[in-house]
Design a protein around this motif. Structure first.
Motif, PDB file in Angstrom:
ATOM      1  N   ASP A   1     -26.756  32.204  36.389  1.00 23.73           N
ATOM      2  CA  ASP A   1     -27.539  31.852  35.208  1.00 23.73           C
ATOM      3  C   ASP A   1     -27.510  32.987  34.193  1.00 23.73           C
ATOM      4  OD1 ASP A   1     -28.347  29.346  36.190  1.00 23.73           O
ATOM      5  OD2 ASP A   1     -29.952  30.284  37.355  1.00 23.73           O
ATOM      6  N   ALA A   2     -26.948  34.125  34.601  1.00 24.66           N
ATOM      7  CA  ALA A   2     -26.945  35.308  33.750  1.00 24.66           C
ATOM      8  C   ALA A   2     -25.717  35.387  32.855  1.00 24.66           C
ATOM      9  CB  ALA A   2     -27.024  36.571  34.614  1.00 24.66           C
ATOM     10  N   VAL A   3     -24.560  34.914  33.334  1.00 16.40           N
ATOM     11  CA  VAL A   3     -23.316  35.154  32.607  1.00 16.40           C
ATOM     12  C   VAL A   3     -22.320  34.024  32.862  1.00 16.40           C
ATOM     13  CG1 VAL A   3     -22.275  36.522  34.472  1.00 16.40           C
ATOM     14  CG2 VAL A   3     -21.583  36.962  32.114  1.00 16.40           C
ATOM     15  N   GLU A   4     -21.418  33.810  31.895  1.00 15.43           N
ATOM     16  CA  GLU A   4     -20.296  32.879  32.030  1.00 15.43           C
ATOM     17  C   GLU A   4     -19.015  33.654  31.764  1.00 15.43           C
ATOM     18  OE1 GLU A   4     -22.740  29.089  30.159  1.00 15.43           O
ATOM     19  OE2 GLU A   4     -21.152  29.989  28.967  1.00 15.43           O
ATOM     20  N   ILE A   5     -17.969  33.353  32.536  1.00 13.46           N
ATOM     21  CA  ILE A   5     -16.684  34.026  32.347  1.00 13.46           C
ATOM     22  C   ILE A   5     -15.590  32.969  32.278  1.00 13.46           C
ATOM     23  CG2 ILE A   5     -15.000  35.638  33.319  1.00 13.46           C
ATOM     24  CD1 ILE A   5     -17.357  37.122  34.595  1.00 13.46           C
ATOM     25  N   LYS A   6     -14.707  33.128  31.285  1.00  7.89           N
ATOM     26  CA  LYS A   6     -13.620  32.164  31.075  1.00  7.89           C
ATOM     27  C   LYS A   6     -12.279  32.885  31.010  1.00  7.89           C
ATOM     28  CE  LYS A   6     -11.991  28.508  28.011  1.00  7.89           C
ATOM     29  NZ  LYS A   6     -12.294  27.712  26.820  1.00  7.89           N
TER      30      LYS A   6
END
Length: 121
Positions: free
Chosen positions: A35-40
């Protein structure tokens, strides 16, 4: 197998969620859930561009060029990433778009990871 460890390949795993490797959209038991970060891991052919500007963004983002030549459009400037490792950061509320001037690979990190459909839509 340890449920707190995931080993994968960004290029292969990226095909599962439109390039997104980590974020709130992964199953709660998956070590890639956050819920803290998204990585693509974004792989873009030459000429690929965002269909429309992102407006009202609620996250902060970091985009790093791995390879290629990639342009990020912001309201008051255009940022060209052309050397491996070039990056740009924009804050919450910053509208943006992008264009791949050459075949490009970019790594995007956004925070926080917020619900509201698949990321990037």
């Amino acid at each position: 197998m340890n449920d707190t460890v995931y080993v994968g390949n960004a290029g292969e795993d990226a095909t599962l969620d439109r390039g997104w490797l980590l974020g709130h959209f992964k199953d709660a038991g998956d070590p890639r859930h956050s819920d803290a970060v998204e990585i693509k891991w974004g792989v873009h052919p030459r000429g690929d561009e965002r269909a429309s500007w992102v407006r009202g963004e609620v996250r902060t983002a970091l985009l790093v060029l791995i390879s290629g030549r990639f342009r990020v459009e912001l309201p008051d400037r255009s940022v060209l990433l052309e050397r491996q490792g070039d990056y740009v950061v924009w804050g919450r509320g910053t509208d943006h778009s992008w264009f791949a001037e050459e075949e490009s690979v970019v790594l995007t990190v956004r925070w926080p990871s917020v619900p509201g459909g698949m990321p990037g839509r």
